[in-house]
Design a protein around this motif. Structure first.
Motif, PDB file in Angstrom:
ATOM      1  N   ARG A 131      46.097 -23.707 -13.215  1.00 41.05           N
ATOM      2  CA  ARG A 131      45.498 -22.383 -13.117  1.00 41.05           C
ATOM      3  C   ARG A 131      44.379 -22.161 -14.138  1.00 41.05           C
ATOM      4  O   ARG A 131      44.545 -22.412 -15.321  1.00 41.05           O
ATOM      5  CB  ARG A 131      46.578 -21.324 -13.331  1.00 41.05           C
ATOM      6  N   ARG A 133      41.722 -23.744 -14.656  1.00 35.52           N
ATOM      7  CA  ARG A 133      40.896 -24.899 -14.990  1.00 35.52           C
ATOM      8  C   ARG A 133      40.133 -25.359 -13.749  1.00 35.52           C
ATOM      9  O   ARG A 133      40.269 -24.799 -12.681  1.00 35.52           O
ATOM     10  CB  ARG A 133      41.778 -26.016 -15.546  1.00 35.52           C
ATOM     11  N   ASP A 223      60.651 -16.216 -16.137  1.00 37.73           N
ATOM     12  CA  ASP A 223      61.496 -16.421 -17.309  1.00 37.73           C
ATOM     13  C   ASP A 223      62.168 -17.784 -17.269  1.00 37.73           C
ATOM     14  O   ASP A 223      62.335 -18.434 -18.296  1.00 37.73           O
ATOM     15  CB  ASP A 223      62.577 -15.333 -17.358  1.00 37.73           C
ATOM     16  N   LEU A 226      60.003 -20.512 -18.490  1.00 38.25           N
ATOM     17  CA  LEU A 226      59.869 -20.382 -19.949  1.00 38.25           C
ATOM     18  C   LEU A 226      61.115 -20.945 -20.635  1.00 38.25           C
ATOM     19  O   LEU A 226      61.031 -21.657 -21.638  1.00 38.25           O
ATOM     20  CB  LEU A 226      59.688 -18.906 -20.302  1.00 38.25           C
ATOM     21  N   ARG A 229      61.154 -24.648 -20.560  1.00 36.28           N
ATOM     22  CA  ARG A 229      60.276 -25.200 -21.601  1.00 36.28           C
ATOM     23  C   ARG A 229      60.930 -25.066 -22.967  1.00 36.28           C
ATOM     24  O   ARG A 229      60.850 -25.971 -23.799  1.00 36.28           O
ATOM     25  CB  ARG A 229      58.927 -24.478 -21.576  1.00 36.28           C
ATOM     26  N   ARG A 239      61.289 -30.020 -10.772  1.00 35.23           N
ATOM     27  CA  ARG A 239      62.635 -29.456 -10.811  1.00 35.23           C
ATOM     28  C   ARG A 239      62.675 -27.970 -10.484  1.00 35.23           C
ATOM     29  O   ARG A 239      63.602 -27.503  -9.828  1.00 35.23           O
ATOM     30  CB  ARG A 239      63.250 -29.677 -12.202  1.00 35.23           C
ATOM     31  N   HIS A 240      61.710 -27.220 -10.982  1.00 32.82           N
ATOM     32  CA  HIS A 240      61.787 -25.769 -10.801  1.00 32.82           C
ATOM     33  C   HIS A 240      60.740 -25.216  -9.844  1.00 32.82           C
ATOM     34  O   HIS A 240      61.049 -24.409  -8.978  1.00 32.82           O
ATOM     35  CB  HIS A 240      61.677 -25.062 -12.154  1.00 32.82           C
ATOM     36  N   ASN A 244      61.444 -23.678  -5.959  1.00 30.43           N
ATOM     37  CA  ASN A 244      61.287 -22.253  -5.692  1.00 30.43           C
ATOM     38  C   ASN A 244      60.105 -21.947  -4.773  1.00 30.43           C
ATOM     39  O   ASN A 244      60.016 -20.856  -4.229  1.00 30.43           O
ATOM     40  CB  ASN A 244      61.134 -21.479  -7.007  1.00 30.43           C
TER      41      ASN A 244
END
Lengths: 328, 257
Positions: A131, A133, A223, A226, A229, A239-240, A244
């Motif tokens: 995003r 870039r 969240d 985050l 991370r 994985r996430h 989703n």
């Protein structure tokens, strides 16, 4: 299981109502059309040389003097019994014409559907993950330009470049000119579907990529990413994010069936591809009411079937629906 | 005792573009200093918007890119750079976040706690961590939407103790819990501290902070204004800053004066 059945039954009732509405609308539009089927299909000059009896027979053939309500109710009655009538232009049963045309278009539609879905998802993921870039800007720029480009114009452009200037691909039709239908190979068919399919996917990609990008950005701002991370997790994208984004991507993919079929009407016209879209144009312009209604109903059912498939797959994939329903 | 975490004069501000190219600096944290010692619970108390959560994100280097950070953060005596924080988070430094939205809604609890590793050693540690907070094996097979608020909170704490961290940053881990459940959660923090970890407990709930913390740090408008023991705070004697005195007066037993 019972829940799933109820859900499907409800959807089928909705589908019946939708098809009724779509066929009625198509019929009313056709009825309001200023085209005179006799003049369009036979020509002013030929009509002038005909005797009044011949003209009366033709008028009866095209159903000009029958009241609109009677014609629609008649069509609906036979359609419910599975008889969609005979195409006035092709003098063959509507279902046979639709089946043959759909068979031609199927390769094209499938190719465009898979390619635009896959490419759109990949581009959307790439843009969202980067995003702000340059890859994001490049992809977004491409999508915005493409979605504001008319499909038929793009088709003409590609035709010019790849078929006329470079001579790599055929200029039209679904099989080689003059070839015996039985001897045409699958490779030849795919070769002819390549350019129209490419045109369709290039335009289809834009919407899917932009929507996917938005969803990826949402997930990356969440969240739980985050937290992942904060816990030093690797492979967050796989994985996430992918997990989703999968559900909305599925919805987009199935919702795009409608756009692909709609786009195919224009693209097939430009490439003289003898598919369903081209038949729809011919039926509309030629006043072939049974064929047009047949095509309308079949394509509406296809689009609805796509959304239904997405809804059912949701129940299989999304744990909140799957387990939530099992408990209820 | 040598502190595990030392924050000195931390400031966090954000650059925003307001109306065209006019940039405005938004200072969220102005001057924040505190220490966290191993084996002790340090509570950072402040009202919402006083910049509490930003401290947690600054320690873990999770602030958004438009944030400017000033001051120093020392972990175990050495400055905590971005690279060092990235290497330490999830191993030595653990975050306990606010609630259920911090769990991936599409992933079962077990794989989530294990961070995708399926080896038997990780499985055993995950089992032990969940077990410790009264979460049986069936919980590993649940999705976050099937958890109650209290269970989700315990899963998040289990995530943190998977790796036996030396510093635990708990960012508002109790809102929405009833007083008994909150008490149990705080009891877990105390236990973790007794095992040797330094616990930084960030909260707006003074009452809870007083029950669990060894040390109270008061944050007001992005500045730490006072550092004192819960006992001294309760006594109401020698409170230096007007904000701390106002807090003391706001306690029910001090008649909300």
């Amino acid at each position: 299981m019972l829940h799933r059945l109820q859900f499907t039954a409800k959807k089928l009732v909705r589908m019946a109502l939708l098809l009724l509405g779509v066929s009625l609308t198509a019929f009313l539009l056709m009825d309001a059309s200023p085209l005179d089927p006799l003049q369009t299909n036979i020509g002013q000059a030929a009509l002038g040389t005909m005797s009044p009896e011949q003209i009366a027979r033709l008028e009866e053939y095209w159903g000009i003097n029958t009241p609109a309500a009677e014609r629609y109710v008649g069509w609906l009655g036979s359609a419910l019994r599975g008889d969609f009538g005979v195409s006035l232009l092709y003098s063959r049963p509507v279902l046979a014409v639709v089946g043959q045309r759909l068979g031609n278009s199927l390769w094209l539609l499938l190719f465009a559907w898979v390619l635009s879905g896959g490419l759109g998802l990949a581009l959307g993921l790439a843009a969202g993950a980067n995003r702000g870039r340059w890859p994001d800007r490049l992809i977004r720029g491409y999508c915005l330009v493409i979605s504001s480009t008319p499909t038929f114009w793009l088709a003409l452009l590609l035709l010019m470049v790849f078929s006329v200037w470079l001579g790599w691909l055929p200029i039209g039709l679904s099989v080689p000119i003059g070839a015996d239908a039985a001897s045409v190979t699958l490779t030849a068919r795919l070769y002819h579907a390549l350019l129209p399919g490419l045109t369709l996917s290039v335009t289809g990609v834009a919407g899917i990529a932009l929507h996917t990008r938005e969803k990826v950005v949402d997930v990356l701002d969440s969240d739980y990413v985050l937290f992942a991370r904060a816990r030093g997790e690797g492979h967050i994208l796989r994985r996430h994010v992918l997990r989703n984004v999968a559900l909305p991507a599925l919805t987009l993919q199935f919702a795009s069936i409608g756009e692909i079929i709609g786009g195919s009407v224009l693209v097939e016209q430009v490439f003289s591809y003898p598919g369903l879209g081209q038949a729809a144009v011919a039926a509309g312009l030629g006043g072939d009411l049974p064929l047009l209604l047949g095509i309308t109903v079949v394509t509406a059912a296809l689009v609805f079937g796509g959304s239904l498939a997405a809804d059912l797959l949701y129940g299989v994939i999304d744990p909140r629906i799957r387990r939530g329903a099992a408990k209820a | 005792m040598e502190p595990i975490l030392t924050v000195e004069h931390l400031s966090v501000s954000f650059t925003r573009y307001s109306r065209g190219f006019a940039r405005t600096e938004l200072s969220a944290v102005r001057d924040l200093s505190l220490t966290v010692e191993p084996g002790r619970v340090t509570a950072l108390v402040g009202e919402s918007g006083s910049g509490k959560s930003l401290l947690a994100h600054a320690i873990l280097q999770l602030l958004p890119r438009n944030a400017q950070v000033g001051g120093t953060i020392l972990y175990d005596g050495a400055p905590l750079s971005r690279e060092r924080a990235e290497a330490l988070r999830g191993r030595e430094i653990a975050l306990i976040p606010q609630g259920i939205t911090w769990l991936d809604p599409m992933m079962k609890v077990g794989p989530q706690v294990r961070r995708g590793r399926g080896d038997s050693e990780t499985r055993a540690r995950c089992r032990a961590a969940l077990d410790r907070f009264g979460l049986g094996p069936q919980v590993e097979e649940l999705y976050p939407f099937e958890l109650s608020g209290g269970m989700a909170r315990r899963v998040l704490i289990a995530c943190a103790v998977m790796d036996s961290p030396r510093l635990i940053v708990a960012d508002e881990p109790t809102p929405g819990l009833d007083i008994r459940a909150a008490g149990r959660v705080l009891g877990h923090f105390r236990e973790l501290a007794e095992e040797g970890a330094g616990v930084l407990f960030i909260t707006h709930d003074l009452e809870l902070a007083l029950t669990v913390a060894h040390k109270l740090v008061v944050l007001c408008e992005g500045r730490t204004v006072e550092e004192l023991s819960p006992a001294r705070f309760r006594s109401g004697q020698g409170l230096n800053h007007p904000y701390t005195r106002a807090l003391w007066h706001a306690m029910p037993e001090n008649n909300f004066l």
